[in-house]
Design a protein around this motif. Structure first.
Motif, PDB file in Angstrom:
ATOM      1  N   LEU A 173       0.843  -1.208   0.000  1.00  0.00           N
ATOM      2  CA  LEU A 173       0.000   0.000   0.000  1.00  0.00           C
ATOM      3  C   LEU A 173       0.876   1.255   0.000  1.00  0.00           C
ATOM      4  N   LEU A 176       2.364   1.665  -3.492  1.00  0.00           N
ATOM      5  CA  LEU A 176       1.350   2.134  -4.450  1.00  0.00           C
ATOM      6  C   LEU A 176       1.004   3.599  -4.205  1.00  0.00           C
ATOM      7  N   ILE A 192      -0.413  15.926 -20.353  1.00  0.00           N
ATOM      8  CA  ILE A 192      -1.769  16.172 -19.850  1.00  0.00           C
ATOM      9  C   ILE A 192      -1.728  16.326 -18.325  1.00  0.00           C
ATOM     10  N   GLU A 193      -2.476  17.326 -17.825  1.00  0.00           N
ATOM     11  CA  GLU A 193      -2.444  17.604 -16.378  1.00  0.00           C
ATOM     12  C   GLU A 193      -3.213  16.531 -15.609  1.00  0.00           C
ATOM     13  N   ARG A 194      -2.552  15.942 -14.614  1.00  0.00           N
ATOM     14  CA  ARG A 194      -3.203  14.886 -13.824  1.00  0.00           C
ATOM     15  C   ARG A 194      -3.223  15.284 -12.343  1.00  0.00           C
ATOM     16  N   TRP A 195      -4.394  15.299 -11.763  1.00  0.00           N
ATOM     17  CA  TRP A 195      -4.596  15.556 -10.334  1.00  0.00           C
ATOM     18  C   TRP A 195      -3.826  16.783  -9.840  1.00  0.00           C
TER      19      TRP A 195
ATOM     20  N   LEU B  18     -10.528   6.628  -1.032  1.00  0.00           N
ATOM     21  CA  LEU B  18      -9.507   7.391  -1.763  1.00  0.00           C
ATOM     22  C   LEU B  18      -9.417   6.908  -3.206  1.00  0.00           C
ATOM     23  N   LEU B  22     -10.499   9.238  -6.400  1.00  0.00           N
ATOM     24  CA  LEU B  22      -9.517   9.582  -7.433  1.00  0.00           C
ATOM     25  C   LEU B  22      -9.883   8.953  -8.774  1.00  0.00           C
ATOM     26  N   ASN B  25     -12.329  11.246 -10.248  1.00  0.00           N
ATOM     27  CA  ASN B  25     -11.624  12.450 -10.683  1.00  0.00           C
ATOM     28  C   ASN B  25     -10.766  12.208 -11.922  1.00  0.00           C
ATOM     29  N   PHE B  29      -8.973  13.866 -16.757  1.00  0.00           N
ATOM     30  CA  PHE B  29      -7.820  13.819 -17.670  1.00  0.00           C
ATOM     31  C   PHE B  29      -7.812  12.534 -18.495  1.00  0.00           C
ATOM     32  N   GLN B  31      -7.787  11.464 -21.392  1.00  0.00           N
ATOM     33  CA  GLN B  31      -7.599  11.863 -22.784  1.00  0.00           C
ATOM     34  C   GLN B  31      -6.675  10.895 -23.511  1.00  0.00           C
ATOM     35  N   GLU B  32      -6.875  10.852 -24.815  1.00  0.00           N
ATOM     36  CA  GLU B  32      -6.022   9.970 -25.625  1.00  0.00           C
ATOM     37  C   GLU B  32      -4.691  10.645 -25.903  1.00  0.00           C
ATOM     38  N   TYR B  36       0.735   7.062 -27.351  1.00  0.00           N
ATOM     39  CA  TYR B  36       0.609   6.101 -26.244  1.00  0.00           C
ATOM     40  C   TYR B  36      -0.841   5.640 -26.197  1.00  0.00           C
ATOM     41  N   ALA B  40      -3.821   8.979 -20.934  1.00  0.00           N
ATOM     42  CA  ALA B  40      -3.212   9.561 -19.734  1.00  0.00           C
ATOM     43  C   ALA B  40      -3.726   8.948 -18.442  1.00  0.00           C
ATOM     44  N   TRP B  43      -2.502   4.401 -16.450  1.00  0.00           N
ATOM     45  CA  TRP B  43      -1.560   4.066 -15.373  1.00  0.00           C
ATOM     46  C   TRP B  43      -2.110   4.475 -14.001  1.00  0.00           C
ATOM     47  N   PRO B  44      -2.616   5.739 -13.843  1.00  0.00           N
ATOM     48  CA  PRO B  44      -3.207   6.086 -12.548  1.00  0.00           C
ATOM     49  C   PRO B  44      -4.339   5.144 -12.149  1.00  0.00           C
ATOM     50  N   LEU B  47      -3.059   1.864 -10.887  1.00  0.00           N
ATOM     51  CA  LEU B  47      -2.583   2.008  -9.508  1.00  0.00           C
ATOM     52  C   LEU B  47      -3.740   2.013  -8.516  1.00  0.00           C
ATOM     53  N   LEU B  48      -4.823   2.713  -8.897  1.00  0.00           N
ATOM     54  CA  LEU B  48      -5.990   2.772  -8.009  1.00  0.00           C
ATOM     55  C   LEU B  48      -6.598   1.382  -7.820  1.00  0.00           C
ATOM     56  N   LEU B  50      -4.983  -1.440  -8.022  1.00  0.00           N
ATOM     57  CA  LEU B  50      -4.077  -2.209  -7.163  1.00  0.00           C
ATOM     58  C   LEU B  50      -4.211  -1.784  -5.701  1.00  0.00           C
ATOM     59  N   ILE B  51      -4.436  -0.482  -5.479  1.00  0.00           N
ATOM     60  CA  ILE B  51      -4.635  -0.006  -4.096  1.00  0.00           C
ATOM     61  C   ILE B  51      -5.885  -0.653  -3.507  1.00  0.00           C
ATOM     62  N   VAL B  53      -7.240  -3.472  -4.406  1.00  0.00           N
ATOM     63  CA  VAL B  53      -6.969  -4.899  -4.186  1.00  0.00           C
ATOM     64  C   VAL B  53      -6.148  -5.080  -2.907  1.00  0.00           C
TER      65      VAL B  53
END
Lengths: 405, 237
Positions: A173, A176, A192-195, B18, B22, B25, B29, B31-32, B36, B40, B43-44, B47-48, B50-51, B53
């Motif tokens: 945790l 991550l 691109i802006e993230r969070w 959390l 997120l 939220n 973003f 967006q294509e 890649y 965008a 990946w975030p 991670l969410l 996996l958190i 899980v």
């Protein structure tokens, strides 16, 4: 033979120039002091000095940073041992046994072991770096692509999750959450802006140095406040009895094992000294017959961690110089020094600026040797920091943590 | 269920909330990216996931085995004693936590209230500065009252308050109060020592950052604090 000639030439170039000597000594003492003073680290010093390196020659600029790297990694161990505040992540495992040793009145022994083993680890690593850079660089260029680097980074995270966390799940945790924090800011591929939640400060992401200061320096102050409120705070005992030669000789297996671990971790791009220190400590626990004593103030814990992280400093220069891949924050700043002088670290540096490479190698070799000399002299002064009541030290730590970056 | 405590469920709920928050939220973003194909947000979101899980895995582990499922040596090594200290001081009870949390919101009031008041009353720059001064004075009074009997809350809030005031009132004016406040909250009561140490620390900081390294510490933007800060900088450089 060619290596020896290059080393001698590099040494002559380093010490034949008064400005070079001055920068070398400044780097050695500055790295140790900034590494040792709670709340600031070698990264703070490097960040402050970065703009000034534009006025130096590339040799002097890179040499200054490499010297700060060697001595700063050692300096961070002092605060890890004395205050449970690692100067940098690579010193975190040093605190596991170093701080309990301080609490038992063996601060001098812990620091003495760290001085000696840092010097041994760093010097051996510097020698291997000089001999092996060219062949290893050639092999790494052909063998390491993005999948291999991903695999290595994942391996590093897996080790980090298993060391220092109370449970397996808490470890993951934390990892991550760390990765999630690294996502904040501009996406590196598409921009691109993230969070960032509309805050321009977050566009560049959450930076490494304030994060370290917050997690290590500020949190330690809060922990001490909590202990003081409960009345359980006890000032660490001061001891200046350095380890005997017999005690140090008894650690020979740990030293050799950690040099090997440190060197191989250091050479892996993007991983560096932090993984080296954690793995060095982890292996010490795994190999030990009385592994239950780790975490309670066992000298082998300090020796393993400090030998491994300093052994990684020399090795970390190989991916940086051969591939242009920094292994950590300080080596990333070295890339910036290169770029300030219109140079790119990579295989061409060996062809175009062999003088620079050998001045850096010589400087790192002598910086590690000087840890032994200056480390022993300076340590006795620094141990006296323990005599300062924590209520006087706390504002200094918090203030430096706030304005240090 | 015998091993599961409310704290375990609360922790899992916090992690999952959390992750959910997120995730929602992340549509901002989503967006294509031409080069890649996953875009965008992939990946975030991974991670969410996996958190989530890991949070469920942790809860399941706690249900089966309770808290003692990791390495005893390493957990002992990484224990800084804060948890035990908090437990003994009864700082785990909800009332104390709520009180501390409220104290910690004071700096955020300072960061937002003057702006809101300024917008509502269409204040000019001078008016906004007056609003900031007034808000700072009121919040400082509330802070001093609130931390009586809760010095931990005070200590957690003081760096935030210092950070909130730094831009407007400057380092040179606020730092001495921050140093003295920290020492007081840490239990020091000998005023002579506090003033001597405070002066020494300020002296070293000014010599290092202002005279030697020429680092631009915040001078403040509100008069007369701005003039105070710039006078010190001019004197030292």
């Amino acid at each position: 033979m060619e290596t020896l000639t290059n080393f001698i030439n590099g040494t002559i170039a380093l010490f034949g120039d008064p400005l070079g000597i001055l920068i070398f000594l400044g780097g050695v003492i500055g790295g140790m002091l900034f590494g040792a003073i709670p709340g600031v680290s070698m990264l703070t010093l490097a960040a402050i000095l970065l703009p000034f390196t534009a006025h130096l020659s590339p040799e002097h600029g890179i040499m200054l940073f490499s010297v700060i790297y060697c001595t700063g990694v050692y300096g961070g161990a002092i605060t890890a041992i004395l205050f449970n505040i690692p100067g940098a992540p690579e010193n975190a495992p040093t605190a596991f046994d170093g701080y309990p040793m301080t609490q038992k009145g063996q601060a001098g022994k812990a620091v003495g072991a760290a001085v000696t083993c840092s010097a041994i680890g760093g010097t051996v690593s510097a020698v291997i770096m000089m001999i092996a850079t060219a062949p290893i660089a050639g092999w790494a260029i052909s063998a390491f692509g993005p999948p291999e680097i991903f695999a290595l980074v994942f391996f590093g995270l897996a080790v980090a999750s298993s060391v220092g966390a109370k449970t397996f799940w808490k470890g993951w945790l934390s990892i991550l959450l760390g990765l999630l924090i690294a996502v904040v800011g501009l996406d590196p591929v598409g921009g691109i802006e993230r969070w960032d939640f509309g805050m321009p400060y977050l566009l560049a992401g959450i930076h490494f140095i304030p994060t370290i200061l917050g997690f290590f320096a500020v949190s330690e102050v809060f922990v001490q406040v909590e202990k003081k409120a409960r009345g359980s705070y006890s000032a660490p005992k001061v001891g200046v009895d350095f380890p005997s030669l017999a005690e140090l000789f008894a650690q020979k297996v740990a030293v050799i094992r950690s040099i090997v671990i440190g060197f191989f971790c250091g050479i892996l791009p993007g991983i560096g000294a932090t993984l080296a220190a954690f793995m060095g400590y982890n292996e010490a626990v795994r190999w030990s017959k009385d592994s239950k004593e780790f975490g309670t103030g066992k000298m082998e814990g300090v020796v393993s961690s400090e030998t491994a992280n300093n052994a990684a400093t020399g090795a970390a220069m190989i991916p940086l110089l051969a591939l242009g891949l920094p292994g950590g924050a300080l080596t990333a700043m070295m890339v910036a020094v290169f770029q300030m002088h219109d140079m790119e670290p990579g295989p061409l540096v060996f062809l175009n600026s062999a003088d620079l490479v050998w001045v850096v190698f010589s400087a790192m070799f002598f910086a590690n040797l000087s840890i032994l000399l200056i480390g022993f002299l300076e340590t006795k002064t620094i141990i006296n920091l323990l005599r300062i009541p924590f209520q006087f030290l706390a504002p200094v730590i918090l203030l430096l943590a706030t304005v240090g970056y | 269920m015998k091993n599961l405590r409310i704290a375990h469920v609360v922790e899992a709920a916090i992690w999952l909330s959390l992750a959910l928050l997120l995730f929602v939220n992340s549509f901002d973003f989503n967006q294509e990216i031409e080069i890649y194909r996953y875009g965008a947000s992939a990946w975030p979101r991974a991670l969410l996931l996996l958190i989530a899980v890991a949070a469920i895995g942790q809860l399941f582990g706690q249900w089966l085995r309770g808290e003692s499922q990791g390495s005893e040596i390493l957990s002992k090594a990484s224990d800084d004693g804060a948890e035990l200290a908090a437990e003994v001081s009864n700082h785990n009870n909800p009332k104390w936590l709520a009180w501390t949390f409220l104290i910690m919101t004071i700096p955020f009031f300072y960061m937002n209230v003057p702006g809101v008041v300024g917008d509502l009353l269409s204040l000019d720059k001078a008016g906004l500065n007056q609003a900031k001064l007034l808000t700072a004075a009121v919040l400082l009074g509330i802070f001093l009252l609130a931390i009586r009997g809760n010095h931990i809350g005070g200590m957690l809030t003081l760096p935030l308050l210092f950070g909130a005031f730094l831009q407007d009132f400057g380092f040179y004016f606020t730092a001495p109060f921050f140093i003295l406040g920290t020492m007081y909250l840490m239990g020091e009561r000998r005023w002579k020592n506090m003033i001597m140490v405070g002066a020494l620390v300020m002296g070293i900081m000014l010599a290092l950052f202002v005279s030697l390294l020429y680092v631009g510490l915040p001078t403040g933007i509100i008069s007369p604090f701005y003039e105070f800060g710039t006078t010190i900088v001019n004197l030292l450089q």
